[in-house]
Write a protein that holds these residues in place. Structure first.
Motif, PDB file in Angstrom:
ATOM      1  N   GLY A  24       0.833  -1.192   0.000  1.00 36.88           N
ATOM      2  CA  GLY A  24       0.000   0.000   0.000  1.00 36.88           C
ATOM      3  C   GLY A  24       0.869   1.244   0.000  1.00 36.88           C
ATOM      4  N   VAL A  49      -3.402  -6.829  -6.525  1.00 37.35           N
ATOM      5  CA  VAL A  49      -3.021  -5.515  -7.036  1.00 37.35           C
ATOM      6  C   VAL A  49      -2.341  -4.753  -5.909  1.00 37.35           C
ATOM      7  CG1 VAL A  49      -4.882  -5.375  -8.740  1.00 37.35           C
ATOM      8  CG2 VAL A  49      -5.255  -4.498  -6.426  1.00 37.35           C
ATOM      9  N   GLY A  51      -1.507  -1.033  -3.830  1.00 36.38           N
ATOM     10  CA  GLY A  51      -2.251   0.160  -3.436  1.00 36.38           C
ATOM     11  C   GLY A  51      -3.030   0.030  -2.154  1.00 36.38           C
ATOM     12  N   ARG A  55      -6.259   1.512  -3.880  1.00 36.18           N
ATOM     13  CA  ARG A  55      -6.233   0.864  -5.187  1.00 36.18           C
ATOM     14  C   ARG A  55      -7.307   1.460  -6.093  1.00 36.18           C
ATOM     15  NH1 ARG A  55      -8.243  -5.140  -3.775  1.00 36.18           N
ATOM     16  NH2 ARG A  55      -8.424  -5.359  -6.030  1.00 36.18           N
ATOM     17  N   THR A  56      -7.212   1.173  -7.377  1.00 41.27           N
ATOM     18  CA  THR A  56      -8.264   1.513  -8.336  1.00 41.27           C
ATOM     19  C   THR A  56      -8.604   0.253  -9.117  1.00 41.27           C
ATOM     20  OG1 THR A  56      -7.532   3.805  -8.568  1.00 41.27           O
ATOM     21  CG2 THR A  56      -8.895   2.921 -10.332  1.00 41.27           C
ATOM     22  N   ASN A  57      -9.888  -0.073  -9.163  1.00 45.54           N
ATOM     23  CA  ASN A  57     -10.341  -1.249  -9.894  1.00 45.54           C
ATOM     24  C   ASN A  57     -10.942  -0.836 -11.232  1.00 45.54           C
ATOM     25  OD1 ASN A  57     -10.374  -2.106  -6.901  1.00 45.54           O
ATOM     26  ND2 ASN A  57     -10.563  -4.030  -8.015  1.00 45.54           N
ATOM     27  N   ASP A  65     -12.750   3.493  -7.226  1.00 48.43           N
ATOM     28  CA  ASP A  65     -11.849   3.382  -6.079  1.00 48.43           C
ATOM     29  C   ASP A  65     -12.522   2.647  -4.927  1.00 48.43           C
ATOM     30  OD1 ASP A  65     -10.295   5.013  -7.642  1.00 48.43           O
ATOM     31  OD2 ASP A  65     -10.785   6.843  -6.531  1.00 48.43           O
ATOM     32  N   GLY A 226      -4.989   4.216  -7.748  1.00 44.57           N
ATOM     33  CA  GLY A 226      -4.233   3.028  -8.118  1.00 44.57           C
ATOM     34  C   GLY A 226      -3.150   3.319  -9.138  1.00 44.57           C
ATOM     35  N   TRP A 229       0.081   4.186  -7.293  1.00 42.62           N
ATOM     36  CA  TRP A 229       0.820   3.117  -6.629  1.00 42.62           C
ATOM     37  C   TRP A 229       1.260   2.031  -7.593  1.00 42.62           C
ATOM     38  CZ3 TRP A 229       2.722   5.384  -2.949  1.00 42.62           C
ATOM     39  CH2 TRP A 229       2.004   6.361  -2.261  1.00 42.62           C
ATOM     40  N   THR A 230       0.566   1.883  -8.707  1.00 42.17           N
ATOM     41  CA  THR A 230       1.069   0.988  -9.750  1.00 42.17           C
ATOM     42  C   THR A 230       2.366   1.536 -10.327  1.00 42.17           C
ATOM     43  OG1 THR A 230      -1.166   0.246 -10.311  1.00 42.17           O
ATOM     44  CG2 THR A 230       0.545  -0.070 -11.974  1.00 42.17           C
TER      45      THR A 230
END
Length: 628
Positions: A24, A49, A51, A55-57, A65, A226, A229-230
């Motif tokens: 994260g 994933v 984040g 995260r972002t889906n 989010d 996301g 953090w990706t």
């Protein structure tokens, strides 16, 4: 990113300088900082994933989010990191949020007159009467969040704007929520800034510009948090670190006050061991302790089990309409629906939707793992979302063309009555390890914003390099909230990272000093002595001068003799001079002492009144921390 699937009972990986648990914001920031300091790392993430909650889906090109995540900070180092990671993809977005209650939308942050107008005449009268009662008869000891709010707003306003939503979020009555949840949102430095504003006008920076909050706009990645953090994970991998996904921790081996290894379980059931010199953990602190091998004492295990979290469900609905409402998000205080908050991702960034003719809404349900909503099939949750959106009159069911569901475990640490003692036990036990640090929101079981979590990772990484930061100080004695202008100073650790600056907040002693300067008190003894000395010596000198310079045979100061009406036995003579010295000195001391006490009482009253007012103003933003 790597996903090893070795068919060994426990594959042992080569040791690295540092093992980071969790990918994260805290874990990835720590890994990035470690790489800048010349230390290798391996990052272990249980999810598929990076984040964490940031995260972002993506579903059919529509992005959403896990809750909204505004990127705001007053820490220049964090701001620089965000820019370094995303560059031009880091957007500035307008902010609007409101509260939905009884079919009406109220401004948020709350504005008292707007709220009263929206509630109507009768309800407004009841709100005012309830507030007056709270002023006259407050709870003398604030034992919980309900007491805290009712003392500042009254019972009626508490029930309208605080109770329903807060209990939706936490799943427990407000009477069982600790006061710390509110007080952590209202920091000492906020009061200092507000005091300066109240006394001196708006605070200005060195170049003369007014220091404003980030109420009206915020930063946001073009494709959601996301994306940040990706990209960060890609940067740390390019610097030689490893990021392992689908690698939940099942065991943390330790001995002789040092962690030796972290064992993860792969998707095929095999286990893999990662050793290192230093270990940073952002996994829930309770789960970390329960994973320890050998196991800690039973009292420590009980404390680990006592920590609670709130879980989270997002029901993302695709609506076949170009525009629904201007808000980024809406708080749902209506008790007749279960949804707690609704995000409009298109208003966060237009690029969150692939088709400008459509809108994506995120209905957020605060749940407990294993309850009826958590266990409900996705189809039922989507149907519930469609029904509640229509009931709230934000869109019709016919306009909703599709939807998907995301569940997130342990989204929010709960501040209940047991958490503080339990956390203290865990910290004492974990503090015995020489090479283990806890970082991030869940790693410290602290309701931190994203920038706070990142700074725990930065400080922990610098500790690996030899610094001695207390990472538990972040968001306690230091404050990085959006309303603040934070002082910053370079440190030895920051110099190792290229002379970057790290935040340094105002501690309790400096805070007291600033309040003392703003609301100085008179010393009654000192003022009394000053008035007594000036009065007594002054009258003695006047009398002595008349006695010395009056020619022989003439009456000494006939007008001066009128002082005998005020000072017992006074005459214009040497005896009278020493008599008035004593009487005026004592009388002046008493008058000065009384004056100082009276002034101090007025200052104390004004300070209490102003602090109470500022607390109420800050409390109107009490929900803000859920977006960060």
């Amino acid at each position: 990113m790597t996903e090893h699937q070795e068919n060994h009972s426990c594959r042992v990986r080569p040791e690295r300088d540092c093992v980071v648990i969790g990918a994260g914001p805290a874990g990835l920031t720590a890994a990035l900082e470690l790489s800048k300091l010349g230390h290798g790392s391996v990052i272990l993430e249980a999810d598929d994933v990076v984040g964490g909650i940031s995260r972002t889906n993506e579903y059919k090109g529509f992005r959403f989010d896990v809750g909204g995540h505004r990127f705001f900070t007053r820490v220049s180092y964090v701001q620089d990191l965000w820019r370094e990671i995303l560059g031009d993809e880091f957007l500035v977005r307008p902010r609007l949020s409101r509260i939905h209650y009884r079919g009406k939308l109220f401004d948020y942050p709350l504005r008292p007159m707007n709220a009263l107008r929206g509630l109507g005449v009768l309800e407004s009268i009841l709100v005012v009467l309830s507030y007056l009662r709270a002023v006259v008869a407050p709870f003398r000891r604030e034992r919980n969040f309900e007491h805290w709010v009712r003392n500042r707003f009254g019972k009626r306003l508490f029930q309208v704007f605080f109770k329903t939503y807060t209990e939706k979020v936490w799943g427990i009555p407000c009477s069982e929520i600790g006061v710390e949840w509110a007080s952590q949102r209202i920091k000492d430095l906020d009061l200092i800034v507000a005091l300066r504003n109240a006394l001196l006008g708006s605070v200005r920076s060195k170049d003369g510009e007014v220091v404003s909050s980030l109420i009206e706009e915020f930063h946001y990645p073009r494709y959601g948090p996301g994306q940040m953090w990706t990209r960060c994970a890609e940067l740390v991998e390019a610097r030689g670190a490893e990021v392992h996904l689908k690698a939940p921790v099942v065991r943390v081996g330790h001995g002789f006050r040092r962690v030796r290894e972290v064992v993860v379980r792969r998707a095929d059931g095999s286990e893999e061991s990662f050793g290192g010199e230093q270990f940073l953990s952002s996994m829930p602190i309770g789960e970390l302790v329960l994973s320890m091998d050998p196991a800690p004492p039973e009292g420590v295990l009980e404390a680990a089990r006592a920590l609670r979290h709130r879980d989270f469900i997002t029901v993302a609905l695709i609506v076949n309409r170009e525009h629904l409402f201007f808000d980024n998000w809406i708080y749902i205080h209506s008790p007749d629906v279960r949804v707690g908050r609704i995000q409009n991702y298109k208003n966060w960034s237009p690029d969150m939707v692939p088709d400008a003719a459509c809108t994506t809404l995120g209905l957020e349900y605060f749940v407990q793992e294993g309850d009826d909503l958590w266990n409900a099939p996705d189809e039922e949750l989507i149907a519930l979302g469609r029904t509640e959106i229509a009931r709230l009159e934000l869109a019709s069911e016919e306009e909703i063309t599709d939807g998907t569901v995301l569940r997130m475990r342990k989204a929010y640490p709960v501040y209940d009555g047991a958490y503080k003692d339990a956390l203290r036990v865990l910290c004492l036990w974990l503090g015995e390890f020489d090479n283990l640090q806890q970082i991030g929101r869940n790693g410290q079981h602290r309701y931190n914003n994203q920038d706070h979590a990142m700074m725990t990772g930065v400080f922990a990484a610098r500790n690996v390099a030899g610094a001695t930061h207390d990472i538990w100080d972040v968001n306690v004695e230091r404050d990085y909230h959006e309303q603040l202008k934070v002082d910053e100073r370079p440190s030895e650790a920051s110099a190792a990272g290229g002379e970057r600056q790290v935040p340094a907040g105002v501690g309790p002693e400096e805070l007291d000093a600033q309040i003392e300067r703003a609301f100085g008190r008179y010393d009654p003894v000192a003022l009394g002595a000053a008035v007594g000395i000036v009065g007594g010596v002054g009258l003695w000198l006047v009398t002595a001068m008349f006695v010395v310079f009056t020619p022989a045979g003439e009456s000494v100061g006939p007008t001066l003799s009128l002082l005998g009406n005020y000072f017992l036995g006074y005459t214009a003579s040497w005896n009278g001079a020493f008599l008035v010295l004593a009487e005026a000195g004592l009388g002046g001391f008493f008058a000065g002492w009384l004056l100082a006490r009276a002034i101090n009482c007025l200052v104390d009253w004004e300070l209490r009144r102003l602090l109470r007012q500022l607390e109420r103003q800050s409390a109107l933003n009490i929900l803000e921390g859920e977006h960060g």
